[in-house]
Design an enzyme around this catalytic site. Structure first.
Site, PDB file in Angstrom:
ATOM      1  CD  GLU A  19      -2.101   2.198  -3.572  1.00 33.47           C
ATOM      2  OE1 GLU A  19      -3.224   2.693  -3.735  1.00 33.47           O
ATOM      3  OE2 GLU A  19      -1.406   2.429  -2.560  1.00 33.47           O
TER       4      GLU A  19
ATOM      5  CG  ASP B  53      -1.991   0.988   1.240  1.00 35.59           C
ATOM      6  OD1 ASP B  53      -2.888   0.855   0.393  1.00 35.59           O
ATOM      7  OD2 ASP B  53      -1.974   1.917   2.070  1.00 35.59           O
TER       8      ASP B  53
HETATM    9  C1  NOJ Z   1      -4.467   2.822  -0.900  1.00 37.60           C
HETATM   10  C2  NOJ Z   1      -5.581   1.867  -0.670  1.00 37.60           C
HETATM   11  O1  NOJ Z   1      -5.820   1.153  -1.839  1.00 37.60           O
HETATM   12  C3  NOJ Z   1      -6.762   2.684  -0.220  1.00 37.60           C
HETATM   13  O2  NOJ Z   1      -7.933   1.933  -0.185  1.00 37.60           O
HETATM   14  C4  NOJ Z   1      -6.443   3.281   1.129  1.00 37.60           C
HETATM   15  O3  NOJ Z   1      -7.494   4.122   1.530  1.00 37.60           O
HETATM   16  C5  NOJ Z   1      -5.161   4.108   1.068  1.00 37.60           C
HETATM   17  N1  NOJ Z   1      -4.103   3.446   0.354  1.00 37.60           N
HETATM   18  C6  NOJ Z   1      -4.660   4.398   2.454  1.00 37.60           C
HETATM   19  O4  NOJ Z   1      -4.160   3.224   3.033  1.00 37.60           O
END
Ligand code: NOJ
Length: 583
Positions: A305, A243
């Site tokens: 991500e 993440d």
């Molecule tokens: C990316 C995640 O995919 C999302 O759902 C989340 O709110 C944010 N990061 C914060 O962790």
């Protein structure tokens, strides 16, 4: 002509003993490695994202859980995916649907227990699939013991050093330490009340105020996360989706945004350089993580991500000694336009092959408007803003689903790794009619309802057309309301039905494996304006985006039709994709 080919399922299996990979210098333009090594399974894999709250609920409380996932896993083996990625199920107050983690090494009671996690891992492997779990290193929940200890400790203490606490500006520290904004709207700083009852320091949270950012300059934080990785690797997971992999490291001195950066950030634009995203220092962390994984074997993966642009920059996350893959958000964000798609495919293949990595392809996830709706919009709202019934230019459902199917067949025809998001195989559109009182996304609350946020893509998915809650939960309960019309999308209403979206996905995944499209040779084919055509090995993929039918006699379409997103009856209709075994 066979309108819908169905071939036997081809679950992941080891094919040949590992062989050493050639080492290439990073500055050499390389094709992505093509290898038969089972360690390289991820290079061509189709990975299916499970959002645990909304996949399947075994205990009937209306929130999905791990036992629910395990009980429905056969449907994913039947679909033909190689692996699952499971969004966070760790102990959490669920202020950001589990991306606010209070204990990285335990399961939240709403999702089950560690035994349930072990059972899920074991069953996934038994069914011939791999399992990737989510890890959230940029921040924790404010309920994490680390943060509670930091709050209880005085300013400038070791406990506070785990997070990013700073004194405020202004005469009495009443102003935030800088101008940074939260991705969810509003300032990225919250002031705490100190033990003596007076307003004190501020802490940074790039997301919700319940998600304080960790300070990755601290060796303690790095060591803690090494241990967290090992905890899950020891339990048998095959990798991690990381993440906010472009966050973690902040520019020294935490400088203010410029006005330009501030505007860009407020509309979710990640191209502008920013003091908290895409800092060079993050790469060192991924090298360290890669070394932790390698000790468990070369088949464990990291996927980033990283919302950074352009793709050449994103590809830096997928260098040989860092992560294995990065989600191709450039592709996801591309509108339904043949020129734009050609450009992003070229840029993706080029950027990732330069670092020896496969490109990934993705159209939907739990943060974006589902592609069966999004690709029909003339104006897509900024990332995370979501859509509702009053959004201008919403596509009519049939049209959106049809375009979504065409986009999927185009994507699955590309070489590299592909990611699917739960429910897209059913053709689910975005849920538009969620009442204000049922909404849950912090983005909705932090903007006073100005942004719909992401609830519309997170509604629990339908399994059985006639069951309460469409089979999501035995009691019919559902943490977000399911649209009444979703029975027609239920899995049992589509399984075995020729031409259904589910059968189209099953056929596509089976063919993709049999024809080795994931590792195939890619070449563009000349096509009229508005038509996209390319060859992947002996398979030709053609998408009609002209808005007009194309005649089937066109030499572009010569060969045996393997699969089509819209039945081919005399013509090749607009918003359709076809896979052809070339003549
Ligand atoms: C990316 C995640 O995919 C999302 O759902 C989340 O709110 C944010 N990061 C914060 O962790």
């Amino acid at each position: 002509m066979k309108p819908e080919a169905t071939t036997p399922l081809a679950p992941w299996r080891p094919r040949a003993p590992p062989r050493p990979r050639p080492r290439l210098r990073e500055d050499i333009v390389a094709r992505p490695d093509i290898s038969d090594s089972p360690d390289d399974w991820w290079r061509s894999a189709v990975i299916y994202q499970i959002y645990p709250r909304s996949f399947a609920d075994a205990d009937g409380d209306g929130v999905g859980d791990l036992a629910g996932i395990t009980s429905r896993l056969e449907a994913l083996a039947d679909l033909g995916v190689d692996a699952i990625w499971v969004s966070p199920f760790y102990r959490s107050p669920q202020k950001d649907a589990g991306y606010d983690v209070a204990d990285f090494c335990d399961v939240d009671p709403v999702f089950g227990t560690l035994d349930d996690a072990d059972a899920l891992i074991a069953r996934t492997h038994e069914l011939g699939m791999r399992i990737v779990v989510d890890i959230v290193p940029n921040h924790s929940s404010d309920q994490h013991a680390w943060f509670q200890a930091a709050l209880a400790a005085p300013p400038h203490s070791a406990a506070r050093a785990r997070y990013i606490f700073r004194d405020g500006r202004g005469d009495s520290g009443e102003l935030p330490p800088n101008t940074w904004q939260s991705v969810f709207g509003g300032p990225a700083w919250t002031r705490v009340i100190e033990a003596d009852g007076t307003p004190g320091q501020w802490y940074l949270h790039l997301f919700d105020s319940t998600q304080p950012d960790l300070d990755w300059t601290q060796e303690q934080v790095r060591e803690d996360f090494d241990a967290i990785l090992r905890f899950w690797l020891d339990r048998g997971v095959d990798g991690f989706r990381v993440d906010v992999a472009h966050g973690l490291v902040k520019e020294e001195g935490l400088p203010d945004y410029t006005d330009e950066q501030l505007i860009a950030a407020s509309i979710g634009d990640t191209t502008a350089p920013s003091p908290h995203f895409g800092q060079e220092g993050v790469h060192e962390i991924w090298r360290r993580w890669r070394a932790v994984l390698e000790r468990y074997g070369a088949d464990r993966i990291l996927v980033a991500e990283a919302w950074v642009e352009p793709l050449t920059r994103m590809a830096l996350w997928a260098r040989r000694d860092e992560m294995h893959q990065a989600f191709n958000f450039g592709y996801l964000m591309t509108p339904w336009d043949s020129g734009a798609l050609r450009a992003v495919i070229d840029a993706s293949l080029d950027a990732f092959s330069r670092v020896g990595a496969p490109s990934t392809w993705v159209l939907s996830n739990h943060d974006v408007v589902r592609h069966a709706t999004r690709l029909g919009l003339a104006d897509v709202p900024p990332l995370g803003h979501g859509v509702g019934r009053d959004t201008p230019g919403l596509p009519e459902t049939e049209h959106g689903v049809r375009r979504g199917r065409a986009a999927t067949l185009l994507m699955l025809g590309l070489p590299g790794g592909a990611y699917l998001y739960q429910g897209e195989e059913l053709g689910l559109p975005e849920a538009l009619d969620i009442p204000a009182q049922a909404r849950q996304d912090p983005a909705w609350f932090r903007t006073g309802g100005e942004r719909y946020g992401r609830d519309g893509c997170r509604v629990p998915i339908p399994w059985e057309a006639q069951a309460p809650g469409f089979g999501f939960s035995p009691t019919g309960a559902s943490w977000l309301p399911q649209p009444d019309a979703w029975g027609r999308f239920a899995r049992d209403a589509q399984r075995g039905v020729p031409g259904s979206t589910l059968e189209m996905y099953r056929s596509a995944l089976a063919l993709r494996a049999d024809l080795a499209l994931g590792t195939g040779d890619f070449a563009w084919v000349d096509a009229p304006p508005g038509v996209i055509a390319f060859d992947n090995g002996a398979t030709r993929i053609v998408t009609n985006m002209t808005g007009e039918p194309v005649t089937l006699q066109d030499p572009l379409l010569a060969g045996e039709v393997l699969l089509a997103s819209t039945p081919l009856e005399g013509s090749f209709e607009p918003d359709s994709t076809v896979w052809i075994r070339r003549a």
